[in-house]
Scaffold this motif. Structure first.
Motif, PDB file in Angstrom:
ATOM      1  N   VAL A 114       0.835  -1.192   0.000  1.00 48.74           N
ATOM      2  CA  VAL A 114       0.000   0.000   0.000  1.00 48.74           C
ATOM      3  C   VAL A 114       0.874   1.248   0.000  1.00 48.74           C
ATOM      4  N   ASP A 115       0.369   2.288  -0.661  1.00 48.34           N
ATOM      5  CA  ASP A 115       1.000   3.602  -0.589  1.00 48.34           C
ATOM      6  C   ASP A 115       0.421   4.304   0.624  1.00 48.34           C
ATOM      7  N   ILE A 116       1.277   4.912   1.411  1.00 45.62           N
ATOM      8  CA  ILE A 116       0.860   5.604   2.630  1.00 45.62           C
ATOM      9  C   ILE A 116       1.279   7.058   2.511  1.00 45.62           C
ATOM     10  N   SER A 117       0.313   7.954   2.719  1.00 47.33           N
ATOM     11  CA  SER A 117       0.665   9.372   2.700  1.00 47.33           C
ATOM     12  C   SER A 117       0.047  10.058   3.904  1.00 47.33           C
ATOM     13  N   GLY A 118       0.777  11.025   4.394  1.00 46.62           N
ATOM     14  CA  GLY A 118       0.347  11.809   5.543  1.00 46.62           C
ATOM     15  C   GLY A 118       1.189  13.062   5.611  1.00 46.62           C
ATOM     16  N   LYS A 119       1.023  13.790   6.688  1.00 50.57           N
ATOM     17  CA  LYS A 119       1.816  15.006   6.852  1.00 50.57           C
ATOM     18  C   LYS A 119       3.290  14.607   6.964  1.00 50.57           C
ATOM     19  N   ASP A 120       4.082  15.057   6.014  1.00 40.82           N
ATOM     20  CA  ASP A 120       5.519  14.757   5.981  1.00 40.82           C
ATOM     21  C   ASP A 120       5.817  13.255   5.896  1.00 40.82           C
ATOM     22  N   LEU A 121       4.895  12.470   5.332  1.00 44.49           N
ATOM     23  CA  LEU A 121       5.118  11.038   5.178  1.00 44.49           C
ATOM     24  C   LEU A 121       4.669  10.587   3.797  1.00 44.49           C
ATOM     25  N   CYS A 122       5.557   9.903   3.127  1.00 43.81           N
ATOM     26  CA  CYS A 122       5.268   9.307   1.825  1.00 43.81           C
ATOM     27  C   CYS A 122       6.041   7.999   1.780  1.00 43.81           C
ATOM     28  N   ALA A 123       5.327   6.877   1.946  1.00 39.84           N
ATOM     29  CA  ALA A 123       6.008   5.597   2.067  1.00 39.84           C
ATOM     30  C   ALA A 123       5.131   4.477   1.517  1.00 39.84           C
ATOM     31  N   LYS A 124       5.676   3.287   1.546  1.00 41.68           N
ATOM     32  CA  LYS A 124       4.944   2.087   1.155  1.00 41.68           C
ATOM     33  C   LYS A 124       4.890   1.162   2.361  1.00 41.68           C
ATOM     34  N   GLY A 125       3.780   0.452   2.475  1.00 41.96           N
ATOM     35  CA  GLY A 125       3.648  -0.543   3.530  1.00 41.96           C
ATOM     36  C   GLY A 125       3.513  -1.922   2.911  1.00 41.96           C
ATOM     37  N   PHE A 126       4.344  -2.853   3.336  1.00 39.28           N
ATOM     38  CA  PHE A 126       4.291  -4.239   2.891  1.00 39.28           C
ATOM     39  C   PHE A 126       3.590  -4.999   4.005  1.00 39.28           C
ATOM     40  N   LEU A 127       2.275  -5.237   3.827  1.00 38.51           N
ATOM     41  CA  LEU A 127       1.432  -5.726   4.912  1.00 38.51           C
ATOM     42  C   LEU A 127       1.037  -7.179   4.720  1.00 38.51           C
ATOM     43  N   LEU A 128       1.330  -7.991   5.717  1.00 36.66           N
ATOM     44  CA  LEU A 128       0.914  -9.387   5.725  1.00 36.66           C
ATOM     45  C   LEU A 128      -0.582  -9.445   6.011  1.00 36.66           C
ATOM     46  N   VAL A 129      -1.297 -10.227   5.196  1.00 32.52           N
ATOM     47  CA  VAL A 129      -2.743 -10.375   5.398  1.00 32.52           C
ATOM     48  C   VAL A 129      -3.011 -11.823   5.789  1.00 32.52           C
TER      49      VAL A 129
END
Length: 136
Positions: free
Chosen positions: A72-87
């Motif tokens: 997933v792409d994650i964005s927030g205040k001063d944050l731009c990253a990817k999350g590799f999430l186990l489901v």
């Protein structure tokens, strides 16, 4: 490119709703989202954010070592990253992503996404614990 094609492309890009973000964190540049270093830095950065200021966007479905993940792409205040999430718990909301292997959902917003953590001596795993709804 003719004028109509250009206008169509611009309209499509604007309609997806995903905000542009720019990574300013060197750890996210040096490591990939699957690594412990990246995950630990992401957890640190997420702890500095307010949940209401974070947005999550589906990138892709992936199987690695017989485990199912979503990126997933994650964005927030001063944050731009990817999350590799186990489901591990495919809720009704997430079942369609699993069935289609994510086809057709690239860029879909994941409202109400919650991330859990599993840490052992071998690795840090980020767990997808909940998704309220998929906005495609």
């Amino acid at each position: 490119m003719d004028r109509i094609s250009l206008l169509t492309l611009i309209s499509l890009l604007l309609s997806c709703g995903k905000p542009a973000c720019e990574n300013k964190n060197t750890v996210f540049d040096q490591f990939t989202p699957e690594t412990t270093e990246y995950k630990n830095e992401l957890l640190k950065q997420l702890s500095l954010q307010k949940d209401k200021d974070l947005s999550y966007w589906f990138d892709r479905y992936q199987v690695k070592d017989n485990k199912e993940y979503i990126l997933v792409d994650i964005s927030g205040k001063d944050l731009c990253a990817k999350g590799f999430l186990l489901v591990t718990n495919w809720t009704d909301t997430m079942q369609e992503l699993r069935i289609t292997k994510g086809e057709g959902y690239h860029g879909a917003k994941l409202d109400g996404l919650r991330i859990g953590i599993k840490i052992d001596e071998a690795q840090t795993e980020l767990l997808l614990t909940e998704v309220g709804k998929i906005v495609d």
